[in-house]
Design a protein around this motif. Structure first.
Motif, PDB file in Angstrom:
ATOM      1  N   SER A  55     -27.173 -17.871 113.244  1.00 27.48           N
ATOM      2  CA  SER A  55     -27.641 -19.614 113.681  1.00 27.48           C
ATOM      3  C   SER A  55     -27.989 -20.163 112.735  1.00 27.48           C
ATOM      4  O   SER A  55     -28.991 -20.201 111.836  1.00 27.48           O
ATOM      5  N   VAL A  56     -26.662 -20.989 113.166  1.00 24.33           N
ATOM      6  CA  VAL A  56     -26.870 -22.592 112.256  1.00 24.33           C
ATOM      7  C   VAL A  56     -27.429 -22.975 112.716  1.00 24.33           C
ATOM      8  O   VAL A  56     -29.007 -23.976 113.052  1.00 24.33           O
ATOM      9  N   GLY A  57     -27.691 -23.151 114.591  1.00 22.84           N
ATOM     10  CA  GLY A  57     -27.555 -23.899 115.302  1.00 22.84           C
ATOM     11  C   GLY A  57     -29.642 -24.422 115.480  1.00 22.84           C
ATOM     12  O   GLY A  57     -29.309 -25.521 116.260  1.00 22.84           O
ATOM     13  N   GLN A  69     -26.225 -22.328 106.656  1.00 26.09           N
ATOM     14  CA  GLN A  69     -24.417 -22.379 107.296  1.00 26.09           C
ATOM     15  C   GLN A  69     -23.211 -21.597 105.877  1.00 26.09           C
ATOM     16  O   GLN A  69     -22.581 -20.677 106.527  1.00 26.09           O
ATOM     17  N   ARG A  72     -23.792 -18.259 107.059  1.00 26.51           N
ATOM     18  CA  ARG A  72     -23.109 -17.750 108.269  1.00 26.51           C
ATOM     19  C   ARG A  72     -21.328 -17.645 107.911  1.00 26.51           C
ATOM     20  O   ARG A  72     -20.833 -16.474 107.820  1.00 26.51           O
ATOM     21  N   SER A  90     -18.543 -13.731 115.848  1.00 24.95           N
ATOM     22  CA  SER A  90     -18.803 -15.048 115.819  1.00 24.95           C
ATOM     23  C   SER A  90     -18.960 -15.460 117.520  1.00 24.95           C
ATOM     24  O   SER A  90     -18.433 -15.004 118.788  1.00 24.95           O
ATOM     25  N   THR A  93     -24.216 -20.962 120.692  1.00 29.03           N
ATOM     26  CA  THR A  93     -25.341 -20.525 120.979  1.00 29.03           C
ATOM     27  C   THR A  93     -25.487 -21.846 121.632  1.00 29.03           C
ATOM     28  O   THR A  93     -24.778 -23.203 121.077  1.00 29.03           O
ATOM     29  N   ASP A 148     -21.814 -20.447 115.831  1.00 33.62           N
ATOM     30  CA  ASP A 148     -22.668 -19.734 115.182  1.00 33.62           C
ATOM     31  C   ASP A 148     -22.285 -18.131 115.653  1.00 33.62           C
ATOM     32  O   ASP A 148     -21.051 -17.893 115.728  1.00 33.62           O
ATOM     33  N   CYS A 351     -29.613 -14.108 109.435  1.00 36.09           N
ATOM     34  CA  CYS A 351     -29.050 -14.633 109.496  1.00 36.09           C
ATOM     35  C   CYS A 351     -28.592 -14.938 107.541  1.00 36.09           C
ATOM     36  O   CYS A 351     -27.501 -14.791 107.242  1.00 36.09           O
TER      37      CYS A 351
END
Ligand SMILES: Cc1cc2nc3c(=O)[nH]c(=O)nc-3n(C[C@H](O)[C@H](O)[C@H](O)COP(=O)(O)OP(=O)(O)OC[C@H]3O[C@@H](n4cnc5c(N)ncnc54)[C@H](O)[C@@H]3O)c2cc1C
Length: 399
Positions: A55-57, A69, A72, A90, A93, A148, A351
């Protein structure tokens, strides 16, 4: 401090979690002979006791959001190239707020994501309810991070080790690194001395004793609840639900000191739910507690009432390795050649794992960093005064 230039060097990787296994993969790809040593078995650490949010979020704004980023993107690439085929997918989120305070955190976080170039969809509560049928209408605001993803740590470790096919030594704790003329020449283990051209320490919390990082690395326990499967063995909805309290804990560690529960509801592909989690600073035991398990379940049912129909089949706790400044430690040992460190991934190591494994491998090999962002924030030399080495025991010295 270049260490193992060319190919055919023998590298010892200490720790068979997601970072050590990924490093082993990239090192063997480059033609090196690798021995992975674990005090227990592969995946025995946090990589086998975690959720799988790629998760980048959820990342802290700034350097970690930028690294995530790239991490991912590497998952997408490794999935496409077959290395992680079937293990990464993929998915969005869904970040949500339950009150005005959480809404404020969420709004700030969404702005930080947009500023970092992350794709974000602001959702009305109606849109969110449409995407996740059965969701409580008590949610006051929501945002989706569509790019994400998800991967299970233990599956990534297993795949990386299978592809790398290193020599794996299980149940052999490394006690110290042997240094000669300022250079690592191998490790002292419970099973005796093992020589190498270079050593990578990727031992999660075990790195603390090996590197004398007592003041720098801290355990942070996380408890998780797993439900039974849905009758149709399908995920109930298409992405993870993450409360803004989770974001608050990531943005400011003191938030989890006030309340260790930060709610996440993860609909697994099996039709199970993974409900988390706690961030219990300073705790390194693997126990689950009635207080927090019931607290997480209460919060989860408030948000997604259909969970009431499900059975809890298991609870578990894993231990994250946190650094005092919230940034992992990846780089050459500041005082000794042929020795690289990769630890301190806290709640982000699934991640970041493959990317950090690749970066650690590049550092071991003395290759230029393939990342397009500066990696100095990761450097162990920021703790130069503290980073040392465990002293070999007298018996190890005599061998
Ligand atoms: C509850 C929970 C939920 C999480 N959820 C997520 C998530 O959704 N997304 C995400 O990105 N991250 C998540 N994480 C974080 C992630 O699991 C870790 O950051 C990651 O697994 C760390 O990997 P690692 O390889 O550095 O360490 P580890 O997986 O801990 O591996 C270290 C290995 O080193 C070995 N070792 C230790 N000492 C020695 C020694 N002296 N000699 C030899 N071997 C040694 C251990 O046995 C272990 O196998 C979560 C963590 C927890 C606890």
């Amino acid at each position: 401090m270049s260490t193992a230039k060319g190919s055919g060097a023998h590298i010892i990787v200490v720790g068979a979690g997601i970072v050590g296994a990924s490093a082993a993969y990239f090192l063997t790809q480059a033609g090196h002979a690798v021995t992975v040593i674990d005090a227990d078995t592969p995946m025995a650490g946090a990589s086998g006791a975690s959720d799988g949010a790629v998760s980048v979020g959820s990342k802290k704004p700034g350097f970690l959001m930028q690294v995530a980023q790239r991490a991912r993107d590497l998952y997408v690439e490794l999935q496409r190239d077959g290395v992680l085929s079937g293990l990464f997918y993929s998915r969005p989120t869904y970040l949500f707020a339950r009150n005005a305070l959480e809404a404020e955190v969420l709004s700030l976080h969404a702005t930080d994501l947009v500023d970092a170039g992350v794709r974000v969809d602001r959702l009305s509560t109606d849109e969110l309810a449409h995407r996740i049928p059965g969701l409580s209408r008590s949610i006051v605001s929501a945002v989706s991070v569509p790019d994400d993803g998800h991967a299970l740590g233990y599956q990534v470790v297993e795949r990386m080790l299978r592809l790398a096919a290193p020599r794996i030594i299980r149940h052999a704790a490394v006690r110290s690194v042997r240094i000669e003329h300022g250079r690592a020449i191998g490790v002292e283990t419970d099973a005796g001395f093992m020589g190498a051209d270079a050593v990578l320490i990727a031992a999660g919390l075990g790195s603390k004793a090996l590197l004398g990082l007592g003041e720098i690395l801290r355990p942070r326990k996380g408890q998780i609840v797993i439900t039974d499967r849905a009758a149709d063995n399908q995920a109930a909805f298409d992405g993870q639900l993450m409360s803004a309290s989770y974001l608050a804990a990531k943005r400011d560690v003191s938030a989890s000191k006030r309340d260790p529960i930060s709610l996440v509801i993860d609909p697994l592909l099996t039709g199970q739910f993974l409900i988390g989690g706690t961030r219990e600073d300073g705790l390194g035991d693997g126990e689950t507690t009635i207080n927090y398990v019931s607290g997480m379940l209460r919060q989860a049912v408030d948000i997604y009432p259909s969970l009431e129909q499900r059975r809890v089949i298991r609870t578990f706790a894993g231990v994250r390795t946190a650094t005092v400044d919230g940034i992992p430690i990846v780089g050459a040992h500041p005082h000794h050649a042929a020795l690289t460190i990769a630890t301190g991934f806290e709640g982000d190591g699934i991640c970041l794992g493959p990317l950090m494994g690749r970066l650690a491998a590049e550092i071991v090999m003395g290759k230029p960093c393939s990342l397009d962002i500066g990696i100095s924030p990761l450097s162990p030399s920021r703790f130069s005064a503290a980073v040392g080495l465990a002293q070999p025991s007298p018996t190890a010295q005599q061998r």
